[in-house]
Design a protein around this motif. Structure first.
Motif, PDB file in Angstrom:
ATOM      1  N   ASP A 102      -7.396  10.372  -2.717  1.00  0.00           N
ATOM      2  CA  ASP A 102      -7.002   9.229  -3.530  1.00  0.00           C
ATOM      3  C   ASP A 102      -6.445   9.719  -4.877  1.00  0.00           C
ATOM      4  O   ASP A 102      -6.172  10.909  -5.053  1.00  0.00           O
ATOM      5  CB  ASP A 102      -8.191   8.275  -3.724  1.00  0.00           C
ATOM      6  CG  ASP A 102      -9.360   8.945  -4.430  1.00  0.00           C
ATOM      7  OD1 ASP A 102      -9.174  10.028  -5.036  1.00  0.00           O
ATOM      8  OD2 ASP A 102     -10.470   8.383  -4.376  1.00  0.00           O
ATOM      9  N   GLY A 103      -6.274   8.789  -5.813  1.00  0.00           N
ATOM     10  CA  GLY A 103      -5.683   9.147  -7.090  1.00  0.00           C
ATOM     11  C   GLY A 103      -6.493  10.186  -7.854  1.00  0.00           C
ATOM     12  O   GLY A 103      -5.940  11.112  -8.469  1.00  0.00           O
ATOM     13  N   VAL A 118      -4.169   0.183  -1.466  1.00  0.00           N
ATOM     14  CA  VAL A 118      -4.491   1.570  -1.114  1.00  0.00           C
ATOM     15  C   VAL A 118      -3.428   2.483  -1.725  1.00  0.00           C
ATOM     16  O   VAL A 118      -2.232   2.228  -1.579  1.00  0.00           O
ATOM     17  CB  VAL A 118      -4.496   1.738   0.423  1.00  0.00           C
ATOM     18  CG1 VAL A 118      -4.695   3.202   0.804  1.00  0.00           C
ATOM     19  CG2 VAL A 118      -5.554   0.842   1.059  1.00  0.00           C
ATOM     20  N   HIS A 125       0.862  -1.173   0.000  1.00  0.00           N
ATOM     21  CA  HIS A 125       0.000   0.000   0.000  1.00  0.00           C
ATOM     22  C   HIS A 125       0.900   1.226   0.000  1.00  0.00           C
ATOM     23  O   HIS A 125       2.005   1.194   0.536  1.00  0.00           O
ATOM     24  CB  HIS A 125      -0.893   0.000   1.239  1.00  0.00           C
ATOM     25  CG  HIS A 125      -1.740  -1.236   1.361  1.00  0.00           C
ATOM     26  ND1 HIS A 125      -2.872  -1.440   0.600  1.00  0.00           N
ATOM     27  CD2 HIS A 125      -1.617  -2.328   2.155  1.00  0.00           C
ATOM     28  CE1 HIS A 125      -3.409  -2.596   0.920  1.00  0.00           C
ATOM     29  NE2 HIS A 125      -2.656  -3.164   1.871  1.00  0.00           N
ATOM     30  N   THR A 142      -3.162   5.316 -10.532  1.00  0.00           N
ATOM     31  CA  THR A 142      -4.463   5.048  -9.909  1.00  0.00           C
ATOM     32  C   THR A 142      -5.009   3.705 -10.375  1.00  0.00           C
ATOM     33  O   THR A 142      -5.521   2.898  -9.581  1.00  0.00           O
ATOM     34  CB  THR A 142      -5.446   6.187 -10.261  1.00  0.00           C
ATOM     35  OG1 THR A 142      -4.849   7.421  -9.887  1.00  0.00           O
ATOM     36  CG2 THR A 142      -6.763   6.026  -9.529  1.00  0.00           C
ATOM     37  N   ASP A 189     -13.326   7.905   3.947  1.00  0.00           N
ATOM     38  CA  ASP A 189     -13.249   8.617   2.676  1.00  0.00           C
ATOM     39  C   ASP A 189     -12.707  10.038   2.819  1.00  0.00           C
ATOM     40  O   ASP A 189     -12.975  10.896   2.003  1.00  0.00           O
ATOM     41  CB  ASP A 189     -14.620   8.655   2.003  1.00  0.00           C
ATOM     42  CG  ASP A 189     -15.646   9.293   2.916  1.00  0.00           C
ATOM     43  OD1 ASP A 189     -15.299   9.634   4.066  1.00  0.00           O
ATOM     44  OD2 ASP A 189     -16.789   9.459   2.468  1.00  0.00           O
ATOM     45  N   ARG A 243      -2.663   6.563  -1.726  1.00  0.00           N
ATOM     46  CA  ARG A 243      -3.104   7.863  -1.227  1.00  0.00           C
ATOM     47  C   ARG A 243      -2.063   8.928  -1.522  1.00  0.00           C
ATOM     48  O   ARG A 243      -0.867   8.660  -1.505  1.00  0.00           O
ATOM     49  CB  ARG A 243      -3.336   7.807   0.278  1.00  0.00           C
ATOM     50  CG  ARG A 243      -4.528   6.958   0.636  1.00  0.00           C
ATOM     51  CD  ARG A 243      -4.809   7.027   2.112  1.00  0.00           C
ATOM     52  NE  ARG A 243      -6.157   6.546   2.354  1.00  0.00           N
ATOM     53  CZ  ARG A 243      -6.765   6.608   3.530  1.00  0.00           C
ATOM     54  NH1 ARG A 243      -6.135   7.114   4.570  1.00  0.00           N
ATOM     55  NH2 ARG A 243      -7.988   6.169   3.657  1.00  0.00           N
TER      56      ARG A 243
END
Lengths: 339, 339, 339, 339
Positions: free
Chosen positions: D309-310, D116, D89, D107, D305, D118
């Motif tokens: 993210d990507g 994951v 990750h 991504t 959330d 980030r």
């Protein structure tokens, strides 16, 4: 004593009348012209002679020094012209005109006649902004940027004249002038975006109620403006001058109320409600300065240079027109483009 | 690494344990003594050996440098004496004792044995108060007066030991010490008034919940203290040093929350809730200083002089006793009267 | 229109004259009595008839409604008596007298004659303190304590009349009245300590320049007062009302200046300089209220109850005398002791 | 316990390492890769195994859960790819890449492998901004505009990689993400102006040091950004959300220092110096969230959330590229144009 006539006696004229009274100014409101009977009745209570029209007033043979043009915006040019033609010095509420050529013409007319012509950019006289301006340079070093937040407490009332872009010509115009005044520089270009979500009267004519603008000044400084036609918390007027050696922040004035401290934290007082309260002293000082300028003109001396003249009115108007074109066309617009 | 034992593992001991962890201090909590099984279980989770009694701990043959006495107030003298007798340096929670002669005796005992004995007046290590103290003189000129506001967010829990005057010995005692620390001076006399209106547990034993005190310092400075056992808005800790050339104000710390601006005005965040949050850094720095003092003692060097020693504990206790007598007798009481 | 005479035209009388002008009050300053020719010349410029003495003024046959006694303190009783005897309503600057029996006598005299007699505790009319008072109870719940900070920007000028305890009778007297006014309660006892370190004129007559006082009110509330004759930063006037459900804090008013942000932090503006600026509105509103009270008296109606009457003058004077005795004797002194 | 490797151990990696220690996080820094021997020596002191290269580290057969990519920007893509290929990750410092297609590719790669991925937009975890976000809507009503002021205390050090537009990709990129995060909306277009007057290293490569930007969000909200590479007063991070029913203002954090009150006014403390102090808690909470996300991924559950993210990395990068094109071309640029 300076003897003046008020051309128009609506909301803003009454702000001026109150300033003359509470400031104990050596200004005598001799005459008032207004088509509205209620307005004339209010003016009569102040001891002024009242007239139904500007023509009537100017032909009444009164010995007047000056006229304060406070009629509604579409009549500014006509009334200013009439007053200048009658040999009166003029302080005209903003905007002097919404047409660039008319502003140029009025400025030339006043110059030819050797009369004082001023636009009522009263915020130049605000004690806080004067303090701010006086400290730029010595306390800031070179200015890196300026940011102006100017938000009205509520939109104009129904019936207030509006058209596409009028928010910039009516409200932001003060901030354009303040920007130029503070950094003693001209605006070269305006880049702006606007939205409209709540002021339905404005939206109906294609205008906005919320705008962000970026001004480019002649010496390269960027000045941001954040305008909104309404807040939930009163009249919001903040300026921040960010400089290399220091930053100056002119904040809001609060009502004289105690702070409440409780489980929710600290609740400090709300802001003063609107411009007649927030800028009360500036109206007094603007009229005092106008009186001094008239005395100086009579004596052949130069007036003080804080007040806005015709060129200042022109730049502010051009910035408003350029700003609106920028919103519409999605690009940076120079002032040269809006001749 | 300094190896210490915690004598007592209640609320305040856990504040110390948390300080050691979050400050990454070179202090090793080797052992904990507490009669309460839950407390011992919590201590075991930290990796400490646990004992049911202080005697048991001290006779276990552990190699310890120091003890932190954090038992309940009535046991402070006994546990401090045991630790000193065992050759350990001691940091004892306040009050060291509620008896003037006992404080004198413990101070002498530590001196005889060449051991460090400190009272946990942690607020001396608060970064804000240290900043304040460091600027008194240079930024204030001669001090004209000092004012301390110290209000707890809520009264002590049911079961907390109370008696007539215990508010002064338990809560105000911090402010007595802070007053002395800030202006580097001794208290000569205390004049006080107190009332009780809401803390029914305090009132039941003849104590107060709200007091105003006026301290007279040896060099003549007046120091006012405003204490209350509860507020509606959190833990209130303010100090103002009023000097001839300038005034210094140490205000409260607020929670990291946004200010809300609305029709009611500006609502800024509430204060941090209580001492473990407000004074978190002071607990870390107090332990760090204690560790340094032990190292200095081992090396035969003088410790730093910020921490409170036995004489500081004595003055604070005497001020509390004098303050209470002042409330009862309605007159100014000198510290000499409470030998 | 209320026709008044100003008895005395020194510094404080001119504050009143300015209030009448800037507030556009329906008050006509018909006559001024002052032995000083410069003062009379200044008064004449306002359009008032001037007299060398109060006797002369009162016997000139003018049609007057009221007198504003603004002579120096030792003449307050004489001038108030003369005015009442002449059938005039009186607003007398504080202190009405420095003698308890004289205050009682004047109060009775006014009552007999059906005349308004007010002491100029103008701070009752301050918009901020009125806001504060109006919110005590609803926003605070039961009041736990009140703290008043009141510091002058500089000591009185040389030649100002002083004697032992005059700081309390001259300066603190406002705070005694404010304390009573805010919580609608009487003062039962005063406990105080004072020092003197910088005001050499005060020290020469045995007075203090810095005092802390603790008032006990009839309903049990403690009120702390922190007074000083000078600061390095202007006129400091703060009040905090600490209540069970909420705390209210009335802070200082700052000059209209920008905040400077730099390497040293944030520098916000200094306070307004002194009482004529800080309490400008209160002088206007006090005179407006006095005018209304006279109109009410003429109509046989009850006046508004915000202004200070003879009993208020008495309590404030007694508190000052009790406070001074407390400083001298090192004990709590009740108001009953200073009959 | 989550076992991680730090890929790169420069300034920002050390901020993360400090966060792990002071937050007592259940994260174990098992290994560090850095070509610099000093960096490796510092890492070894933390108890980590050190490697000269990422390849070496990843092929050492360690049992790792995740990698924190904190190498210099040009290596982000390579190191992130290696880590994902190794089944780890990844939490990658911003910017994930300066190329839109690479961000898309990374991504997709993470999604394919169920790992994951980030981007370290740590400010999402700032307690103040979280508080702000949580109150938008309920306390503001519909949002009318947002204004972000973000100014660094000083320009990047010599040697820091720069190019035309890098101020937007390196500094403003945080504000683009904050803007999206706060109002839960995507950026549609960017209009910007920039100047450069003091950061000579930036100017040498055609970059700016001062920019104003206006973002148009998908739902129509305007968001203004005011960025500067230096101030005279520390790290300036303010956000104001102007809503119909209320406005929220997230201000700056000041150092724990007393306010000085003197002839110049009130001097309150300066701001905390820079991001490692101002955003200390956000680094702790970001890592805690990353640990939780890894645990959730292992358990097949959805992560929280809040983290970026990507797709978030992509939008922020596109906004930076659009913003730069707007400055160069003097027009509004949509994000669609910078695919």
């Amino acid at each position: 004593m300076t003897d003046i006539a008020l051309l128009g006696f609506g909301r803003i004229a009454q702000v001026h009348a109150k300033a003359i009274a509470s400031g104990n100014l050596p200004i005598n409101v001799r005459a008032v012209a207004d088509a509205n009977p209620d307005a004339r009745a209010a003016a009569a209570q102040l001891g002024a002679k009242t007239f139904e029209s500007v023509d009537e007033l100017l032909s009444a043979g009164l010995e007047l020094d000056a006229a304060l043009v406070a009629s509604s915006t579409p009549f500014h040019v006509e009334h200013t012209t009439l007053a200048l033609d009658a040999g009166l010095h003029v302080l005209c509420e903003k905007p002097l005109s919404e047409d660039v050529q008319e502003v140029r013409h009025l400025t030339e007319l006043a110059a030819e006649k050797g009369l004082v012509l001023r636009t009522a950019f009263n915020r130049r006289f605000d004690p806080l902004f004067r303090d701010l301006k006086s400290r730029i340079g010595t306390e800031t070093g070179p200015v890196r940027s300026v940011h102006i937040i100017s938000r009205d407490p509520f939109p104009p009332p129904p019936g207030y004249p509006r058209s596409a872009g009028s928010m910039l010509r009516d409200m932001t115009i003060h901030d354009f002038d303040t920007a130029r005044y503070l950094v003693d520089d001209d605006i070269v270009a305006v880049t702006a975006r606007g939205t409209g979500t709540f002021d339905t009267d404005a939206l109906a004519v294609g205008d906005t109620d919320t705008v962000f603008l970026i001004l480019e000044m002649a010496r390269g400084t960027l000045i941001g403006i954040d305008n909104c036609r309404a807040t939930s918390y009163g009249f919001d007027q903040r300026i921040e001058v960010h400089g290399e050696a220091g930053t100056l922040h002119a904040g809001n004035e609060a009502l004289p109320q105690a702070t409440r401290i409780g489980a929710a934290g600290f609740t400090t007082p709300r802001l003063v409600d609107f411009f007649p309260t927030r800028y009360a002293q500036s109206y007094i000082d603007q009229l005092s300065s106008f009186g001094n300028a008239i005395a100086a003109a009579k004596a052949g001396a130069a007036p003080d240079d804080i007040a806005a003249d015709g060129r200042d009115a022109l730049q502010a108007l051009q910035a408003a027109l350029a700003g609106w074109r920028s919103i519409v066309e999605g690009r940076r617009v120079t002032l040269e483009e809006v001749e």
